[in-house]
Write a protein that holds these residues in place. Sequence first.
Motif: not given
Length: 694
Positions: A423, A304-305, A360, A363, A297, A300-301, A419-420
């Motif tokens: 995230a 995505f950032v 995205t 994931s 997690n 992925f965070f 995306e943010l």
Amino acid sequence: MKKLLSSILLLLTLSTISFAQKVNPAKWTWSLSKPNPEVGETVDVIFTVSIQKDWYLYSSDFDPDLGPTVTTIKFTPNDSYETVGSLKAINPSRKFDKEIWNGEYSYFKGKAEFRQTVKILKDKINIDGAYDSQSCSDVTGMCVPIKGAFLIEAQSATAKKTDDKKPNLDSLKAVEEAAKLKADSAAVVPTDSVSSDSSAVSSDALTASDEEKPEETSLWGFFLLALGGGFVALLTPCVYPLIPMTVSYFTKQKGGLQKALLYGFFIIAIYVLFGTIIAYAFGQAAPNFISTHWIPNMLFFIVFVVFGVSFLGWFEIVLPSSFVNKIDAQSDRGGIGGIFFMAFTLVLVSFSCTGPVAGTILSLGSQGQILRPIIGMFGFGLAFAIPFTLFAIFPNWLQNLPKSGGWMNSVKVILGFLELALALKFLSTADQTYHWHILDREVYLAAWIVIFSLIGLYLLGKIQMPHDSKLDKVSVPRTLLAIAVLTFVVYMIPGMFGAPLKALSGWLPPMETQDFVIGGESSSVETSSNADPNFPKKVKYDEFLKLPLGLHGFFDYKEAAAYAKQVNKPLFIDFTGHGCVNCRKMEAAVWSNPEVKKRIENDYVLVALYVDDKTELPKSEWYKSKDDGLEKTTIGDQNLDFEITRFNGNAQPYYCLVDPNNDSKTLVKPRAYNENIEEFIKFLEDGKAKFNKK
């Protein structure tokens, strides 16, 4: 018509189980994988569960803190064997539930199988223990705890050869029963559609003729999401300008239509290949780890950032130019190979815009069943293939395409903001699982309000990003989109003060993490009749058990009955569970009604008896049940035993109205899951009238 028939079936079923008589929808059997193993050999203890039609059984391999009761099997240690590794669930189905649990769980329909490896230590084998599980109905919404004890007695192969006595018939019988059960279960083919409470149905339980299998619905929805993501990615500056150039190449040569179709096919195949690699890299057991563990997690965070700030224009994510040039050079070979490398070149050249979108989808897909990444990449690739194929068939349509321009970068920037926002969901999952309290509900909402406000301001031209063209005027489509986004922002603002925001319940952290809720305390005190000076300031178990909607009550039957006698009110017994989906639905849809809540508060003493709570009681309070002969050691075990032995029910939710001075029978017929508010009010009124008459 199908919904009407389902409703009629539900009403008929509820009418026949209004007393919620004790049911057993899941029958357990057990055996050894090898009837007479040698000393020192490892074998599997096989638990097979036959599940009735329209019921499902929760599996053992998901987060036990999620909510539903995880199947557990406890082995009693002795010197004839030892367990090796952990319990394995064999091919359960999976579903991500947004509305209730906000997480993924696994389950079985038709038949379930669990295996525990053991090492044999002595010639005389004695393996015993207990199982604890929960089965729920697709039709009525009932959930039934399934508990019991098991015993396997056998001999090693060496002892059997030297023993002149009859063979161990119990072990042989267990194997025969398991084989028979396997044959019977294979014939179970439920044909009714199932409700959204269940997840994907296992492949061996349904035939291809079923039309509304939740697993297929989930996959179909994910496919549409991926397809939409592909179409959005087409509008980015890395892809959109390539459409007319590529189509013109195919339409100006002989056999261009066939080559364009092949080109589209290769685009889909390349993306599906990526999805297949991801699917098999993660495997069947990984989704639960990915959806709950902090490492994936947080990964992925961060990813995505990075994707988000890249789309906003801070930097570009590009593949090495030497690699791209080598692939592009292969496209000059001609023939089928040349077309394949043309498609591959498109995928690589457009990566800086499509990579974050495809990433995205991958994931999100990696957190579901093994087919999701493949289905996702098929949808994403199909969105790319469609325009190249259609424009090759109808080249005149190219004249109607909007011209390239600054609007393409606007699409990219909006994707960056999204995306943010996405995230934060991964950070929130890790935060809730490990109780970091970094991203509690109001902090999460504040971040989303800011992000979506920036999207609205960006659409109106109030802010600009590095690669944007100057916006002289705002078009009507941009204005309408800005209105929609800012409306969403206004919808979220009350959530900062405790509004439930039901439409976002699957995305937000739970309400319990919010520090400030307007009226959260005062409303319950003002409306509760239990502001009675006789009501105890501290009730048993209230440090970890809570009642919904600010209601006051008890969690121990004896304590509640004593208070009810003192204030001369009937008892409202709520047999419930932490993992009971329909209990939560009843509380949100029925108990929250002002007329229902008023009657519960004013006319009854409420006691919530959790049948799945695992809190172990002091040994002095343990006892053996007259129902199954097992020792009841936890709060949940004793509450369930009370429901079974006193009220002949074992499903939840289950509501009983009783006179505390004579609790041998209920005042009126108990009620199970039914969201009809008028009928529930009548249920409460009838119970009150019967009590007053006595």
